[in-house]
Design an enzyme around this catalytic site. Structure first.
Site, PDB file in Angstrom:
ATOM      1  N   LYS A  34       0.858  -1.190   0.000  1.00 63.15           N
ATOM      2  CA  LYS A  34       0.000   0.000   0.000  1.00 63.15           C
ATOM      3  C   LYS A  34       0.889   1.233   0.000  1.00 63.15           C
ATOM      4  O   LYS A  34       1.676   1.439   0.916  1.00 63.15           O
ATOM      5  CB  LYS A  34      -0.902   0.011   1.233  1.00 63.15           C
ATOM      6  CG  LYS A  34      -1.823   1.234   1.280  1.00 63.15           C
ATOM      7  CD  LYS A  34      -2.741   1.193   2.467  1.00 63.15           C
ATOM      8  CE  LYS A  34      -2.137   1.725   3.731  1.00 63.15           C
ATOM      9  NZ  LYS A  34      -1.893   3.172   3.745  1.00 63.15           N
ATOM     10  N   ASP A  62      -3.073   4.002  -2.499  1.00 63.51           N
ATOM     11  CA  ASP A  62      -3.951   4.586  -1.469  1.00 63.51           C
ATOM     12  C   ASP A  62      -3.997   6.099  -1.666  1.00 63.51           C
ATOM     13  O   ASP A  62      -3.439   6.869  -0.882  1.00 63.51           O
ATOM     14  CB  ASP A  62      -3.382   4.194  -0.094  1.00 63.51           C
ATOM     15  CG  ASP A  62      -4.200   4.716   1.068  1.00 63.51           C
ATOM     16  OD1 ASP A  62      -5.348   5.138   0.853  1.00 63.51           O
ATOM     17  OD2 ASP A  62      -3.688   4.679   2.196  1.00 63.51           O
ATOM     18  N   LYS A  64      -6.936   7.809  -2.128  1.00 64.31           N
ATOM     19  CA  LYS A  64      -8.214   8.323  -1.581  1.00 64.31           C
ATOM     20  C   LYS A  64      -8.788   9.464  -2.421  1.00 64.31           C
ATOM     21  O   LYS A  64      -8.977  10.586  -1.953  1.00 64.31           O
ATOM     22  CB  LYS A  64      -8.046   8.783  -0.135  1.00 64.31           C
ATOM     23  CG  LYS A  64      -7.681   7.681   0.830  1.00 64.31           C
ATOM     24  CD  LYS A  64      -7.816   8.129   2.267  1.00 64.31           C
ATOM     25  CE  LYS A  64      -7.397   7.069   3.257  1.00 64.31           C
ATOM     26  NZ  LYS A  64      -5.948   6.759   3.253  1.00 64.31           N
ATOM     27  N   ASP A  67     -13.271  14.039  -5.694  1.00 64.59           N
ATOM     28  CA  ASP A  67     -13.360  15.269  -6.491  1.00 64.59           C
ATOM     29  C   ASP A  67     -14.624  15.150  -7.335  1.00 64.59           C
ATOM     30  O   ASP A  67     -15.391  14.202  -7.159  1.00 64.59           O
ATOM     31  CB  ASP A  67     -12.090  15.406  -7.359  1.00 64.59           C
ATOM     32  CG  ASP A  67     -11.757  16.861  -7.656  1.00 64.59           C
ATOM     33  OD1 ASP A  67     -12.685  17.614  -8.022  1.00 64.59           O
ATOM     34  OD2 ASP A  67     -10.581  17.254  -7.534  1.00 64.59           O
ATOM     35  N   THR A 124     -11.539   6.876  10.039  1.00 59.83           N
ATOM     36  CA  THR A 124     -11.678   6.475  11.446  1.00 59.83           C
ATOM     37  C   THR A 124     -11.161   7.550  12.396  1.00 59.83           C
ATOM     38  O   THR A 124     -11.342   7.464  13.601  1.00 59.83           O
ATOM     39  CB  THR A 124     -10.934   5.149  11.726  1.00 59.83           C
ATOM     40  OG1 THR A 124      -9.653   5.226  11.120  1.00 59.83           O
ATOM     41  CG2 THR A 124     -11.682   3.966  11.185  1.00 59.83           C
ATOM     42  N   GLY A 231       1.293  -2.525   8.689  1.00 59.35           N
ATOM     43  CA  GLY A 231       2.513  -1.747   8.478  1.00 59.35           C
ATOM     44  C   GLY A 231       3.625  -2.171   9.409  1.00 59.35           C
ATOM     45  O   GLY A 231       4.329  -3.161   9.160  1.00 59.35           O
ATOM     46  N   ARG A 232       3.744  -1.435  10.511  1.00 55.96           N
ATOM     47  CA  ARG A 232       4.899  -1.606  11.404  1.00 55.96           C
ATOM     48  C   ARG A 232       5.165  -3.012  11.921  1.00 55.96           C
ATOM     49  O   ARG A 232       6.338  -3.383  12.035  1.00 55.96           O
ATOM     50  CB  ARG A 232       4.794  -0.592  12.553  1.00 55.96           C
ATOM     51  CG  ARG A 232       5.039   0.830  12.067  1.00 55.96           C
ATOM     52  CD  ARG A 232       4.464   1.871  12.983  1.00 55.96           C
ATOM     53  NE  ARG A 232       3.004   1.865  12.945  1.00 55.96           N
ATOM     54  CZ  ARG A 232       2.242   2.676  13.672  1.00 55.96           C
ATOM     55  NH1 ARG A 232       2.807   3.550  14.483  1.00 55.96           N
ATOM     56  NH2 ARG A 232       0.920   2.616  13.570  1.00 55.96           N
TER      57      ARG A 232
HETATM   58  O1  C5P Z   1       1.808   0.462  10.939  1.00 57.68           O
HETATM   59  P1  C5P Z   1       0.329   0.159  10.894  1.00 57.68           P
HETATM   60  O2  C5P Z   1       0.017  -1.314  10.811  1.00 57.68           O
HETATM   61  O3  C5P Z   1      -0.427   0.841  12.008  1.00 57.68           O
HETATM   62  O4  C5P Z   1      -0.144   0.801   9.499  1.00 57.68           O
HETATM   63  C1  C5P Z   1      -1.497   0.800   9.117  1.00 57.68           C
HETATM   64  C2  C5P Z   1      -1.668   1.510   7.795  1.00 57.68           C
HETATM   65  O5  C5P Z   1      -3.063   1.599   7.520  1.00 57.68           O
HETATM   66  C3  C5P Z   1      -1.136   2.936   7.761  1.00 57.68           C
HETATM   67  O6  C5P Z   1      -0.674   3.209   6.429  1.00 57.68           O
HETATM   68  C4  C5P Z   1      -2.339   3.773   8.093  1.00 57.68           C
HETATM   69  O7  C5P Z   1      -2.266   5.061   7.565  1.00 57.68           O
HETATM   70  C5  C5P Z   1      -3.452   2.965   7.422  1.00 57.68           C
HETATM   71  N1  C5P Z   1      -4.777   3.199   7.990  1.00 57.68           N
HETATM   72  C6  C5P Z   1      -5.072   2.946   9.317  1.00 57.68           C
HETATM   73  N2  C5P Z   1      -6.319   3.183   9.799  1.00 57.68           N
HETATM   74  C7  C5P Z   1      -7.277   3.647   9.003  1.00 57.68           C
HETATM   75  C8  C5P Z   1      -7.021   3.906   7.663  1.00 57.68           C
HETATM   76  C9  C5P Z   1      -5.739   3.656   7.181  1.00 57.68           C
HETATM   77  O8  C5P Z   1      -4.217   2.497  10.056  1.00 57.68           O
HETATM   78  N3  C5P Z   1      -8.477   3.818   9.490  1.00 57.68           N
END
Ligand code: C5P
Length: 259
Positions: A34, A62, A64, A67, A124, A231-232
């Site tokens: 992503k 991503d 989003k 428009d 969120t 992500g992390r």
């Molecule tokens: O590192 P982590 O697992 O928290 O990353 C989650 C990813 O999903 C990030 O890129 C974050 O911006 C995205 N995201 C989120 N919650 C949302 C929408 C998107 O964590 N409601």
């Protein structure tokens, strides 16, 4: 769909140099990467997409989009031509905009496989206070704080999940992005074919960080998620877990255990 396709790695970095080791090592082990506004803006969408493809990975763009329909249709065509696996648009852009995106993608892809279009329902980061501020709901005049909180939560769920997810489905989108806690409501309310992609996922061995309403990969899949944005826990796994590839494999095992 293979188990690895259920893992979408959030590439939250600001340069291709930082992305390179992650994409190179993880590409065979995950469904896609992503790329969000940070990398898209810092580097440029076509460059990022080409870069990930050149290393054998696939892309969830991503961006989003939100428009007027004509503009989003143009952007969706450009994205479809790049050959990404999926991209997203805001449901709050309205039904004409969502239909325009779908139509544009079909026009570019013809009989070929189209990118998956996901709808972002309600960010969120927004709560009931924000919806009142934006004039979507009136302030509730309820004295009991617990009762008030419950009704506020119901209103958000009704708006974000039942209404916008359903609208996305009716406009021909392939799926929605939802917080793990919303999956069940979406599954109860929308067609079973609707894809539900969820962030906010944390294996038990990973730190929650700034994520608050989390589920484990197994819980999210059991609740009905199609794919997980992580992500992390993968890009910066705890030392005892090992490398990002070790983390991705461990998550794949956890997912497989509940399929
Ligand atoms: O590192 P982590 O697992 O928290 O990353 C989650 C990813 O999903 C990030 O890129 C974050 O911006 C995205 N995201 C989120 N919650 C949302 C929408 C998107 O964590 N409601």
């Amino acid at each position: 769909m293979e188990v690895k396709d259920k893992i979408i790695v959030a590439l939250d970095v600001d340069s291709l140099d930082k992305a390179k080791p992650l994409v190179e090592s993880l590409a065979p082990h995950v469904g896609c990467f992503k790329v969000g506004l940070e990398l898209l803006t810092a580097v440029g969408a076509p460059q990022v997409v080409e870069f990930v493809h050149s290393l054998g990975g696939q892309v969830f763009l991503d961006g989003k989009f939100k428009d007027i329909p004509n503009t989003v249709a143009g952007a969706s065509k450009a994205v479809a031509k790049m050959g990404v696996k999926m991209f997203n648009i805001h449901c709050l852009g309205g039904s004409a905009m969502m239909k325009a995106a779908k139509h544009a993608v079909e026009e570019v892809c013809g009989n070929e496989k189209c990118p998956v279009i996901l709808g972002v329902t309600l960010l969120t980061s927004l709560d009931h206070k924000d919806l009142v501020e934006m004039g979507i709901y009136d302030e509730l005049n309820i004295a009991d704080p617990e009762e008030k909180k419950q009704i506020e939560q119901d209103r958000i769920e009704r708006f974000a999940v039942r209404h916008l997810a359903w609208l996305a489905q009716e406009c021909g989108l392939d799926g929605v992005i939802a917080s793990p806690k919303e999956i069940e409501a979406i599954r109860n309310y929308c067609q079973p074919e609707l894809l539900v992609v969820t962030p906010g996922v944390r294996p038990l061995w990973a730190a929650a960080g700034d994520q608050k309403r989390i589920m484990t990969p197994a819980e999210a899949i059991k609740a009905g998620a199609t794919a997980l944005v992580i992500g992390r826990p993968i890009t910066k796994p705890p030392v005892e877990i090992g490398t990002p590839v070790d983390a991705a494999k461990k998550i794949a095992e956890e997912i497989a255990s509940v399929l």
